[in-house]
Design an enzyme around this catalytic site. Structure first.
Site, PDB file in Angstrom:
ATOM      1  N   LEU A 159       1.855   5.227  -1.796  1.00 34.66           N
ATOM      2  CA  LEU A 159       2.596   3.996  -1.536  1.00 34.66           C
ATOM      3  C   LEU A 159       3.161   3.510  -2.863  1.00 34.66           C
ATOM      4  O   LEU A 159       2.534   3.662  -3.914  1.00 34.66           O
ATOM      5  CB  LEU A 159       1.677   2.916  -0.947  1.00 34.66           C
ATOM      6  CG  LEU A 159       1.118   3.138   0.461  1.00 34.66           C
ATOM      7  CD1 LEU A 159       0.156   2.015   0.819  1.00 34.66           C
ATOM      8  CD2 LEU A 159       2.234   3.224   1.489  1.00 34.66           C
ATOM      9  N   ASP A 160       4.342   2.897  -2.815  1.00 35.13           N
ATOM     10  CA  ASP A 160       4.902   2.292  -4.016  1.00 35.13           C
ATOM     11  C   ASP A 160       3.988   1.179  -4.510  1.00 35.13           C
ATOM     12  O   ASP A 160       3.186   0.617  -3.746  1.00 35.13           O
ATOM     13  CB  ASP A 160       6.293   1.708  -3.727  1.00 35.13           C
ATOM     14  CG  ASP A 160       7.324   2.784  -3.456  1.00 35.13           C
ATOM     15  OD1 ASP A 160       7.120   3.928  -3.898  1.00 35.13           O
ATOM     16  OD2 ASP A 160       8.337   2.479  -2.793  1.00 35.13           O
ATOM     17  N   ARG A 161       4.133   0.832  -5.763  1.00 42.68           N
ATOM     18  CA  ARG A 161       3.274  -0.193  -6.364  1.00 42.68           C
ATOM     19  C   ARG A 161       3.298  -1.490  -5.558  1.00 42.68           C
ATOM     20  O   ARG A 161       2.258  -2.112  -5.325  1.00 42.68           O
ATOM     21  CB  ARG A 161       3.722  -0.473  -7.804  1.00 42.68           C
ATOM     22  CG  ARG A 161       2.914  -1.582  -8.487  1.00 42.68           C
ATOM     23  CD  ARG A 161       3.353  -1.771  -9.932  1.00 42.68           C
ATOM     24  NE  ARG A 161       4.691  -2.293 -10.052  1.00 42.68           N
ATOM     25  CZ  ARG A 161       4.997  -3.597 -10.028  1.00 42.68           C
ATOM     26  NH1 ARG A 161       4.053  -4.507  -9.863  1.00 42.68           N
ATOM     27  NH2 ARG A 161       6.245  -3.991 -10.156  1.00 42.68           N
TER      28      ARG A 161
END
Length: 442
Positions: A159-161
């Site tokens: 997942l993106d930050r």
């Protein structure tokens, strides 16, 4: 994106890692650290200073030039000047006094654990792996600090930050391989939930626009005919109209400095209300859901990239109508100022009544220097830089063997005084659109 380390040494021998909580943020005291990175193919034949200028955003170019001249940056263990030409097989090392940005102090919730995997609910604003400016302040390092220095994580999805929600962390390489293969073969379905500008259309909405990576450095993607095939299925879960009292208050509020009258009329989402939208990404391109929602004219309300009026203009990239006017170079230049000279300005925070608050409480260069290393220091991130209203809600095996669902995040629940769904039903009603996808899509 700042420097990505591949073989960076652990800076401290003490255990657990040196976290401390302050003002709702998880912090790490500054420490010395050495990045070790093998020369990448795209770096070959280029000057060392040119590579640092094009690849790394963490510090000003003047800092990198000085670091090369004073021996803080080495190639194959020897000091290298700015004009050194990089070659295949060379190891670039950079020793710095590292200042990690603070992250949200929210705990990493364990939704399920068995002998093979952890199923976690990842908080927003925390990267999964050590990368760029983040090392200890990453999901894997936080989990390790809660277990033992010998604990090894094998992540199965990413997942993106800024994105929150379900992630799988395997306990063994075998378990990781098994689940990763399932995900890649699309025998696993995934569903996200997003909070977007305006009243999203009723019914099933399918976006098949191809996506092209414009800037790896900034993580920017745009809809382009020559991009990679992408497909996302959307369905509105709820729509919440704007609050009348806030509309009346806004009508009395003077224009912000430099804001045109027509911008105030179009501004902002609270005048259009917002929708909670279910999102099923059939393909897995970077920023796919975010870019497709922007293209449809309903970007995620607090998206610092794709709902940023200062970057995209008044239409926020809807249908990419200003592709000729808003060239890639224009967009990259404007985005590059965010977090430095300017703060993130997603539409959810474009409110003249609170604008000054977010200008004060946001990450950008403070003008101060570290008294140990003279590194330019950043201010703390604000809420708008720690949260994205995009959440990985559910993963399920297409054969029905297992399903994991997280609770709805607070921003997706009905606002105070309004009725709306507090949970999401099964994916069956959306599966038909997913099954129609061309099996050759990869």
């Amino acid at each position: 994106m700042a420097e990505a380390h591949e073989n960076g040494s652990r800076p401290l021998d003490d255990w657990p890692s040196p976290y401390y909580l302050e003002n709702g943020l998880r912090r790490v005291a500054p420490y010395h650290f050495t990045y070790n990175t093998w020369c990448k193919e795209r770096w070959r034949g280029r000057r060392l200073i040119d590579v640092f200028e094009s690849e790394f955003r963490d510090r000003p170019l003047a800092y990198y030039k000085n670091a090369m001249e004073t021996g803080k940056i080495c190639v194959n263990g020897k000091p290298a000047g700015p004009d050194h030409i990089l070659r295949n097989g060379e190891l670039v090392s950079h020793t710095i006094h590292r200042h990690e940005p603070p992250v949200a102090a929210d705990p990493i919730q364990i939704l399920h654990e068995d002998e093979d995997i952890y199923v976690i609910n990842k908080p927003s604003g925390i990267p999964v792996h050590p990368a760029g400016r983040y090392n200890f302040n990453s999901v894997i390092e936080i989990m390790k600090a809660q277990r033992s220095p010998d604990w090894i994580a094998y992540t199965c999805n990413r997942l993106d930050r800024l994105t929150s929600g379900i992630m799988f962390v395997a306990k063994t390489p075998k378990a990781a391989d098994r689940l990763s293969i399932q995900i890649k073969q699309r025998s696993v379905r995934k569903e996200y939930i997003a909070r977007v500008i305006g009243n999203f259309p009723d019914g099933e909405v399918v976006c098949n626009q191809p996506l092209l990576q414009i800037s790896p450095k900034l993580g920017l993607n745009r809809v382009r005919a020559n991009g990679k095939t992408a497909r996302t299925v959307f369905k509105k879960l709820a729509y919440y109209p704007p609050c009348e009292s806030r509309q009346k208050q806004d009508e009395k509020t003077p224009l912000a400095l430099g804001e045109a009258p027509e911008e105030k009329v179009r501004s902002w989402a609270r005048k259009e209300g917002y929708s909670i939208v279910r999102c099923l990404p059939v393909t897995g391109r970077t920023h796919q859901i975010r870019v497709h929602l922007q293209h449809l004219g309903h970007p995620i309300q607090n998206d610092p990239i794709y709902a940023n009026q200062r970057v995209w203009g008044i239409n926020l990239g809807y249908n990419d109508p200003d592709a000729l006017e808003n060239t890639d170079e224009d967009i990259i230049t404007r985005l590059n100022r965010m977090g430095k000279e300017e703060v993130a300005d997603a539409v959810a925070y474009h409110d003249e009544m609170v604008d000054e608050y977010y200008k004060r409480k946001a990450e950008k260069m403070s003008g101060e220097l570290c008294d140990v290393c003279d590194t330019p220091l950043y201010t703390d991130p604000g809420l708008q830089e720690l949260t994205l209203w995009l959440h990985s809600l559910r993963y399920e095996d297409a054969g029905g063997d297992w399903c994991y669902t997280s609770p709805l995040p607070g921003w997706a629940l009905p606002p105070s005084g309004m009725l709306g769904p507090t949970e999401v039903g099964g994916m069956e009603e959306l599966v038909s659109a997913v099954k129609d996808v061309n099996p050759k899509i990869s």
